[in-house]
Design an enzyme around this catalytic site. Structure first.
Site, PDB file in Angstrom:
ATOM      1  N   LYS A 215       0.839  -1.208   0.000  1.00 12.80           N
ATOM      2  CA  LYS A 215       0.000   0.000   0.000  1.00 12.80           C
ATOM      3  C   LYS A 215       0.870   1.253   0.000  1.00 12.80           C
ATOM      4  O   LYS A 215       1.759   1.407   0.835  1.00 12.80           O
ATOM      5  CB  LYS A 215      -0.918   0.005   1.230  1.00 12.80           C
ATOM      6  CG  LYS A 215      -1.959  -1.102   1.210  1.00 12.80           C
ATOM      7  CD  LYS A 215      -2.825  -1.090   2.453  1.00 12.80           C
ATOM      8  CE  LYS A 215      -3.935  -0.065   2.360  1.00 12.80           C
ATOM      9  NZ  LYS A 215      -4.899  -0.205   3.492  1.00 12.80           N
ATOM     10  N   ILE A 216       0.581   2.116  -0.957  1.00 11.26           N
ATOM     11  CA  ILE A 216       1.261   3.407  -1.101  1.00 11.26           C
ATOM     12  C   ILE A 216       0.191   4.490  -1.177  1.00 11.26           C
ATOM     13  O   ILE A 216      -0.762   4.362  -1.946  1.00 11.26           O
ATOM     14  CB  ILE A 216       2.114   3.452  -2.385  1.00 11.26           C
ATOM     15  CG1 ILE A 216       3.164   2.334  -2.387  1.00 11.26           C
ATOM     16  CG2 ILE A 216       2.776   4.823  -2.549  1.00 11.26           C
ATOM     17  CD1 ILE A 216       4.293   2.521  -1.422  1.00 11.26           C
TER      18      ILE A 216
END
Length: 377
Positions: free
Chosen positions: A141-142
């Site tokens: 997750k970014i």
């Protein structure tokens, strides 16, 4: 038929916005996959903070880690615990991944929220976590911050699966979709002839938090027109994002990559637990059903939808009204763009606070365990 299974027939995957060792070891995660057709799982610092610091489920694992090395940092302890959870959850979901030929069955793991405004740091940590977990059905997750966008492009070009998080506006969505396509184009250009192994990505568009912020502004204005918009802006905002998704990924912008075998970057509806008790507890599930989408729900919302959810493809309904509702905000003097920027910044700060709280609680647990080991009863 189970309403959760009906969602899958409508082209939408349900993921669980929760993880804990108890969930996995008790067999509950496997039950959800088998009985409710759960197709994935997401985590974040707040979820891990609640799982690891409430109760004693992780105490034995912490003792083992500290016996091996009692000098390791609190962050290293957290990552060791989290990586094990992520691996175990990914293994439970691996049959889904295989059955979907890599199109579903993912588990998401977030880089440190303190890297939300650090492009190079996000890339380095994402690569490190990708190698640490060693599961093909992992997503890193970014956040969709200005600094996160180039990190997303680079990681996609590296072949890393990415769950883009903290999206609240069409501007956020546009940047994310184009970063995904740019990353795929770079990977395609660099790939050996005949290699067709594409990374997979979802674009997590947060929903309920928009109403949480906008509804009080509407109530402050207090006119009938303003009050009529309560509980509608978040859904309208998401529906317009879905329209843009269709234009990009079903249309010309993605055509060349689609012809080469790349997958669309599915919109993922996040923050879909209802915060306002005056609204239906399944509002943000029922109103956002459509093909090539994901909805990641907390356990309480999953149970509620299983019990009384109603299924139809709602994402293509009332699009003209959605556009009217968003336009009405400007007429009322509410700047949705500014509000969504605030939501993104506040969201990153909230995750950072949960992360810091988690590390502080692990530090306390470490001290208690070491004290017991040094001074046994």
């Amino acid at each position: 038929m189970n309403p959760l299974e009906q969602l899958l027939q409508c082209g939408q995957s349900i993921w669980l916005d929760s993880i804990s060792r108890d969930l996995i070891n008790s067999g509950e995660l496997q039950r959800l996959v088998t009985d409710d057709k759960l197709r994935g799982l997401t985590s974040n610092p707040t979820i891990f903070e609640q799982a690891m610091t409430r109760g004693h489920s992780y105490d034995d694992a912490l003792r083992q880690l500290l016996r091996a090395d009692d000098k390791q940092s609190d962050k290293a302890l957290f990552e060791a615990l989290a990586v094990e959870d992520i691996r175990m959850a990914a293994d439970v979901l691996r049959p889904v991944y295989d059955e979907a030929d890599g199109g579903d069955g993912y588990v998401s793991f977030e880089v440190s929220p303190h890297l939300a405004h650090d492009t190079a740091g996000s890339i380095a940590e994402a690569r490190r976590l990708w190698q640490a977990v060693q599961r093909p059905n992992l997503m890193i997750k970014i956040p969709a911050t200005p600094e996160g966008i180039p990190a997303i492009e680079q990681l996609i070009s590296d072949g890393v699966n990415v769950n883009v998080t903290l999206m609240f506006s069409l501007r956020h969505y546009e940047a994310v979709a184009h970063a995904y396509m740019a990353g795929l184009s770079r990977q395609s250009a660099a790939a050996p002839s005949g290699l067709n192994v594409w990374p997979v990505s979802v674009a997590s568009f947060f929903v309920s938090r928009v109403d949480v912020l906008i509804d009080p502004l509407l109530e402050k204005i207090g006119t009938p027109e303003a009050l009529a918009l309560r509980g509608k802006v978040a859904i309208a905002n998401a529906k317009l994002a879905y329209q843009r998704f269709r234009e990009i990924f079903y249309g010309e912008p993605f055509a060349a990559l689609r012809d080469k075998g790349a997958r669309v970057q599915r919109p993922l509806w996040g923050s879909t637990g209802t915060k306002n008790p005056a609204y239906s507890d399944v509002l943000y599930v029922e109103e956002l059903i459509g093909r090539d989408t994901v909805n990641t729900v907390p356990p309480k919302t999953l149970a509620a939808f299983r019990d009384h959810g109603r299924v139809r493809e709602t994402l293509l309904e009332n699009i003209t009204q959605a556009k009217t509702d968003i336009a009405q905000l400007e007429t009322l003097g509410i700047d949705l763009e500014a509000a969504t920027e605030k939501l993104q910044n506040d969201g990153a700060a909230a995750f950072a606070a949960s992360y810091d709280k988690l590390l502080a609680e692990l530090k306390n647990k470490r001290q208690d365990i070491l004290a017991t080991c040094n001074h046994p009863a």
